[in-house]
Scaffold this motif. Structure first.
Motif, PDB file in Angstrom:
ATOM      1  N   ALA A 124     -20.461  47.191  34.714  1.00 15.65           N
ATOM      2  CA  ALA A 124     -19.659  47.305  33.494  1.00 15.65           C
ATOM      3  C   ALA A 124     -20.088  46.254  32.472  1.00 15.65           C
ATOM      4  O   ALA A 124     -20.207  46.543  31.275  1.00 15.65           O
ATOM      5  CB  ALA A 124     -18.189  47.153  33.839  1.00 15.65           C
ATOM      6  N   LEU A 125     -20.361  45.044  32.968  1.00 17.66           N
ATOM      7  CA  LEU A 125     -20.828  44.001  32.056  1.00 17.66           C
ATOM      8  C   LEU A 125     -22.191  44.359  31.473  1.00 17.66           C
ATOM      9  O   LEU A 125     -22.446  44.173  30.281  1.00 17.66           O
ATOM     10  CB  LEU A 125     -20.921  42.656  32.789  1.00 17.66           C
ATOM     11  CG  LEU A 125     -19.599  41.898  32.876  1.00 17.66           C
ATOM     12  CD1 LEU A 125     -19.683  40.783  33.904  1.00 17.66           C
ATOM     13  CD2 LEU A 125     -19.228  41.324  31.498  1.00 17.66           C
ATOM     14  N   ALA A 126     -23.064  44.896  32.336  1.00 21.39           N
ATOM     15  CA  ALA A 126     -24.397  45.301  31.860  1.00 21.39           C
ATOM     16  C   ALA A 126     -24.252  46.373  30.784  1.00 21.39           C
ATOM     17  O   ALA A 126     -24.935  46.332  29.750  1.00 21.39           O
ATOM     18  CB  ALA A 126     -25.249  45.806  33.024  1.00 21.39           C
ATOM     19  N   ALA A 127     -23.352  47.333  31.003  1.00 18.44           N
ATOM     20  CA  ALA A 127     -23.139  48.397  30.008  1.00 18.44           C
ATOM     21  C   ALA A 127     -22.650  47.797  28.687  1.00 18.44           C
ATOM     22  O   ALA A 127     -23.049  48.238  27.603  1.00 18.44           O
ATOM     23  CB  ALA A 127     -22.146  49.429  30.540  1.00 18.44           C
ATOM     24  N   SER A 128     -21.821  46.770  28.767  1.00 20.42           N
ATOM     25  CA  SER A 128     -21.349  46.117  27.531  1.00 20.42           C
ATOM     26  C   SER A 128     -22.506  45.401  26.832  1.00 20.42           C
ATOM     27  O   SER A 128     -22.646  45.479  25.600  1.00 20.42           O
ATOM     28  CB  SER A 128     -20.243  45.099  27.843  1.00 20.42           C
ATOM     29  OG  SER A 128     -19.095  45.767  28.283  1.00 20.42           O
ATOM     30  N   ASP A 170     -24.622  47.774  24.976  1.00 18.33           N
ATOM     31  CA  ASP A 170     -23.905  48.624  24.013  1.00 18.33           C
ATOM     32  C   ASP A 170     -23.229  47.740  22.969  1.00 18.33           C
ATOM     33  O   ASP A 170     -22.041  47.923  22.658  1.00 18.33           O
ATOM     34  CB  ASP A 170     -22.903  49.504  24.776  1.00 18.33           C
ATOM     35  CG  ASP A 170     -22.271  50.569  23.887  1.00 18.33           C
ATOM     36  OD1 ASP A 170     -22.863  50.898  22.840  1.00 18.33           O
ATOM     37  OD2 ASP A 170     -21.174  51.057  24.233  1.00 18.33           O
ATOM     38  N   CYS A 171     -23.985  46.782  22.457  1.00 23.80           N
ATOM     39  CA  CYS A 171     -23.527  45.911  21.364  1.00 23.80           C
ATOM     40  C   CYS A 171     -22.257  45.138  21.705  1.00 23.80           C
ATOM     41  O   CYS A 171     -21.514  44.740  20.805  1.00 23.80           O
ATOM     42  CB  CYS A 171     -23.299  46.714  20.081  1.00 23.80           C
ATOM     43  SG  CYS A 171     -24.726  47.658  19.578  1.00 23.80           S
ATOM     44  N   GLY A 172     -21.991  44.970  23.001  1.00 24.07           N
ATOM     45  CA  GLY A 172     -20.837  44.174  23.409  1.00 24.07           C
ATOM     46  C   GLY A 172     -19.560  44.969  23.567  1.00 24.07           C
ATOM     47  O   GLY A 172     -18.510  44.405  23.903  1.00 24.07           O
ATOM     48  N   ARG A 173     -19.611  46.274  23.325  1.00 20.37           N
ATOM     49  CA  ARG A 173     -18.382  47.073  23.461  1.00 20.37           C
ATOM     50  C   ARG A 173     -17.865  47.003  24.892  1.00 20.37           C
ATOM     51  O   ARG A 173     -18.657  47.007  25.840  1.00 20.37           O
ATOM     52  CB  ARG A 173     -18.655  48.538  23.112  1.00 20.37           C
ATOM     53  CG  ARG A 173     -18.973  48.755  21.659  1.00 20.37           C
ATOM     54  CD  ARG A 173     -19.121  50.244  21.327  1.00 20.37           C
ATOM     55  NE  ARG A 173     -19.434  50.383  19.934  1.00 20.37           N
ATOM     56  CZ  ARG A 173     -20.694  50.368  19.444  1.00 20.37           C
ATOM     57  NH1 ARG A 173     -21.727  50.235  20.250  1.00 20.37           N
ATOM     58  NH2 ARG A 173     -20.907  50.468  18.144  1.00 20.37           N
ATOM     59  N   PRO A 174     -16.543  46.959  25.050  1.00 18.37           N
ATOM     60  CA  PRO A 174     -16.025  46.871  26.417  1.00 18.37           C
ATOM     61  C   PRO A 174     -16.278  48.159  27.203  1.00 18.37           C
ATOM     62  O   PRO A 174     -16.171  49.253  26.649  1.00 18.37           O
ATOM     63  CB  PRO A 174     -14.521  46.635  26.222  1.00 18.37           C
ATOM     64  CG  PRO A 174     -14.220  46.979  24.809  1.00 18.37           C
ATOM     65  CD  PRO A 174     -15.490  46.951  24.022  1.00 18.37           C
ATOM     66  N   HIS A 175     -16.655  48.006  28.455  1.00 19.04           N
ATOM     67  CA  HIS A 175     -16.765  49.151  29.362  1.00 19.04           C
ATOM     68  C   HIS A 175     -15.849  48.866  30.539  1.00 19.04           C
ATOM     69  O   HIS A 175     -15.442  47.719  30.741  1.00 19.04           O
ATOM     70  CB  HIS A 175     -18.218  49.364  29.777  1.00 19.04           C
ATOM     71  CG  HIS A 175     -19.006  50.039  28.696  1.00 19.04           C
ATOM     72  ND1 HIS A 175     -19.202  51.399  28.657  1.00 19.04           N
ATOM     73  CD2 HIS A 175     -19.577  49.548  27.574  1.00 19.04           C
ATOM     74  CE1 HIS A 175     -19.888  51.718  27.558  1.00 19.04           C
ATOM     75  NE2 HIS A 175     -20.140  50.613  26.880  1.00 19.04           N
ATOM     76  N   ALA A 176     -15.520  49.897  31.286  1.00 22.03           N
ATOM     77  CA  ALA A 176     -14.547  49.734  32.370  1.00 22.03           C
ATOM     78  C   ALA A 176     -14.918  48.528  33.221  1.00 22.03           C
ATOM     79  O   ALA A 176     -16.104  48.294  33.489  1.00 22.03           O
ATOM     80  CB  ALA A 176     -14.560  50.999  33.218  1.00 22.03           C
ATOM     81  N   LEU A 177     -13.952  47.756  33.618  1.00 24.87           N
ATOM     82  CA  LEU A 177     -14.147  46.547  34.433  1.00 24.87           C
ATOM     83  C   LEU A 177     -14.959  45.496  33.708  1.00 24.87           C
ATOM     84  O   LEU A 177     -15.493  44.576  34.326  1.00 24.87           O
ATOM     85  CB  LEU A 177     -14.839  46.870  35.772  1.00 24.87           C
ATOM     86  CG  LEU A 177     -14.157  47.863  36.701  1.00 24.87           C
ATOM     87  CD1 LEU A 177     -15.100  48.257  37.839  1.00 24.87           C
ATOM     88  CD2 LEU A 177     -12.891  47.254  37.292  1.00 24.87           C
ATOM     89  N   GLY A 178     -15.110  45.631  32.389  1.00 30.34           N
ATOM     90  CA  GLY A 178     -15.959  44.717  31.614  1.00 30.34           C
ATOM     91  C   GLY A 178     -15.570  43.259  31.767  1.00 30.34           C
ATOM     92  O   GLY A 178     -16.390  42.379  31.581  1.00 30.34           O
ATOM     93  N   GLY A 179     -14.340  42.997  32.124  1.00 30.79           N
ATOM     94  CA  GLY A 179     -13.941  41.629  32.451  1.00 30.79           C
ATOM     95  C   GLY A 179     -13.732  40.767  31.219  1.00 30.79           C
ATOM     96  O   GLY A 179     -14.385  40.931  30.194  1.00 30.79           O
ATOM     97  N   VAL A 228     -18.420  41.255  25.364  1.00 33.59           N
ATOM     98  CA  VAL A 228     -19.465  40.242  25.547  1.00 33.59           C
ATOM     99  C   VAL A 228     -20.379  40.289  24.328  1.00 33.59           C
ATOM    100  O   VAL A 228     -20.338  41.246  23.542  1.00 33.59           O
ATOM    101  CB  VAL A 228     -20.346  40.515  26.801  1.00 33.59           C
ATOM    102  CG1 VAL A 228     -19.552  40.397  28.080  1.00 33.59           C
ATOM    103  CG2 VAL A 228     -21.029  41.872  26.707  1.00 33.59           C
ATOM    104  N   GLN A 229     -21.234  39.275  24.191  1.00 33.33           N
ATOM    105  CA  GLN A 229     -22.235  39.316  23.131  1.00 33.33           C
ATOM    106  C   GLN A 229     -23.347  40.250  23.608  1.00 33.33           C
ATOM    107  O   GLN A 229     -23.883  40.069  24.700  1.00 33.33           O
ATOM    108  CB  GLN A 229     -22.750  37.895  22.886  1.00 33.33           C
ATOM    109  CG  GLN A 229     -23.352  37.678  21.514  1.00 33.33           C
ATOM    110  CD  GLN A 229     -24.796  38.108  21.446  1.00 33.33           C
ATOM    111  OE1 GLN A 229     -25.528  37.940  22.416  1.00 33.33           O
ATOM    112  NE2 GLN A 229     -25.207  38.658  20.334  1.00 33.33           N
ATOM    113  N   GLY A 230     -23.658  41.258  22.821  1.00 33.84           N
ATOM    114  CA  GLY A 230     -24.668  42.212  23.284  1.00 33.84           C
ATOM    115  C   GLY A 230     -25.525  42.731  22.160  1.00 33.84           C
ATOM    116  O   GLY A 230     -25.455  42.265  21.020  1.00 33.84           O
ATOM    117  N   GLY A 231     -26.372  43.694  22.472  1.00 31.93           N
ATOM    118  CA  GLY A 231     -27.239  44.316  21.470  1.00 31.93           C
ATOM    119  C   GLY A 231     -27.331  45.804  21.767  1.00 31.93           C
ATOM    120  O   GLY A 231     -26.700  46.294  22.709  1.00 31.93           O
TER     121      GLY A 231
END
Ligand SMILES: Cc1ncc(COP(=O)(O)O)c(C=O)c1O
Length: 428
Positions: free
Chosen positions: A219-223, A226-235, A245-248
């Motif tokens: 879930a964190l990897a998906a966030s 995906d530009c930091g968007r929350p995903h299930a269990l993103g924590g 999270v900070q993402g791209g």
């Protein structure tokens, strides 16, 4: 006239080996369907084809939560970021691999610590890794190189020991479908990183898949991709902008996923043939003086590979590997001397790059004083990488390669006399 193609003689093989990637009407239909659907890209993530790819790929490898993304370099950077590894942390990588294995930690702000490989497999040497562990070490990235797998039992035991507790990211860019003790590559460590770049044995043109052992990491990897968007269990909840999270944007597109899905349909048949032909090659090569077939560990229960690597003893074989590879190529046998050892990569050096990590931690990049004899021997003298297409063609493909190797060895004197000129002409 010489009998050797590189010196103007006739080629062992005049027909090219079969092209890669292979494709048929199914690929055209799959991409056409995506085009007509209007859902081309990866947003919102995952699209239906990408979700299907994630499911089918983890089924194929036998476990893990799959997160498809744009390539097999970012996969490793994302794994580190999902595991909370970053600035100033040390990540152990093997000296004999593609530059991506060391670039990815730097992308996450971590320091690649380069260790030597086991000469019997050319994969990361667990004992060398153990010696390199310090209180700052947070992860190990073993690479399943060419046609071999790293000793995952030794690496996992080292990582799991209470003293160390390290994250393991298997770099499986060469190991789609391979198994260790019956377990799929990439499902043994905390993460498995796969490349779907066009030369790889499962391809979508470009692409990557990160297999994660835990749903939280996935879930964190998906966030992260995906530009930091929350995903299930993103924590950790969301910030004021609704981000986890900070993402791209490293999302895989639907067209790429559609192609990879067709590739998965073809994969089992191709892998079966590759494995049978590699065994055939092992046997044939083992009869040639000066050739060392790399060790097939008995725990490496399914061998599904990207390139077949063998070694020569230049003294006994009669020539250096660059001369052999040049001559083989001229005979119509697609081959290569392989990667440079990691400490020969000038561009990682602080004085040559403006990369943040080498400049902030130059003491780790003192390449001139690094002693990595096994990787150096492989890259400068011994290794011969044979193209996968040789095996895809079946027994005739392998027979031609063996005939060419024997022919070249029979003309060792003539070749060595021309070696200097050939090196000037063709380079390394
Ligand atoms: C060992 C290894 N790791 C990582 C990669 C990176 O994969 P990609 O090109 O998809 O970023 C490659 C690609 O060639 C590779 O060979």
């Amino acid at each position: 006239m010489s009998e050797l193609a590189i010196l103007g003689g006739p080629k062992t093989r005049t027909e090219p080996y079969p092209a890669w990637p292979v494709w048929d009407q199914r690929d055209i239909d799959a991409v056409t369907e995506v085009i007509k659907s209007g859902r081309w890209g990866g947003y919102p993530y995952p699209g239906p084809k990408t979700a299907e790819l994630a499911r089918k790929f983890s089924e194929m490898q036998g476990g893990g939560y799959a997160v498809p993304m744009i390539n097999g370099t970012v996969t490793m950077e994302v794994a580190l970021r999902a595991a909370g590894i970053g600035w100033g942390d040390e990540v152990i990588v093997p000296a004999y691999t593609f530059q991506a294995t060391a670039s990815a930690p730097m992308g996450a702000g971590a320091i690649p610590v380069i260790v030597d490989v086991d000469p019997s497999t050319y994969c990361l040497d667990a004992k060398a890794a153990e010696k390199a562990i310090t209180p700052k070490t947070k992860a190990i990235i073993p690479v399943h190189l060419g046609s071999n797998m790293a000793d995952m039992d030794a690496i996992m035991a080292l990582a799991r020991s209470a003293k160390h507790n390290l994250i393991v990211i298997e770099d499986c860019a060469h190991a789609h479908g391979a198994k260790w003790n019956g377990r799929g590559a990439g499902t043994i460590g905390h993460f498995g990183s796969f490349s779907l770049q066009s030369s790889k044995t499962l391809t979508s043109g470009e692409g990557g898949i990160l297999l994660c052992k835990s749903a939280e990491h996935a879930a964190l990897a998906a966030s992260v991709i995906d530009c930091g968007r929350p995903h299930a269990l993103g924590g950790g909840g969301e910030d004021a902008n609704g981000l986890a999270v900070q993402g791209g944007n490293f999302r895989m597109s639907e067209m790429q996923s559609a192609l990879a899905l067709v590739g998965i349909e073809r994969f089992p048949e191709q892998a079966k043939q590759r494995e049978a032909m590699a065994a055939y090659m092992d046997e044939a090569l083992s009869e040639i003086p000066g050739v060392r077939v790399l060790k097939r560990d008995e725990r490496h229960t399914t061998r599904s590979f990207y390139r077949y690597i063998f070694a020569i003893d230049p003294q006994e074989f009669g020539m250096e590997h660059d001369i052999l590879c040049g001559a083989l190529d001229a005979e119509g046998i697609d081959c290569w001397t392989g990667y440079n050892a990691m400490h020969k990569y000038d561009l990682f050096q602080p004085q040559k790059s403006k990369l943040a990590v080498p400049n902030a931690f130059p003491e780790y990049f003192d390449f001139k004083n690094m002693n990595l004899p096994e990787a150096t021997r492989a890259c400068e003298h011994e290794a011969v990488w044979l193209d996968e297409a040789i095996f895809r063609e079946g027994p005739k493909g392998v027979d031609d390669a063996i005939a060419a190797i024997k022919k070249i060895q029979a003309h060792v004197k003539e070749l060595n006399e021309a070696a200097e000129e050939l090196r000037n002409q063709y380079g390394r």
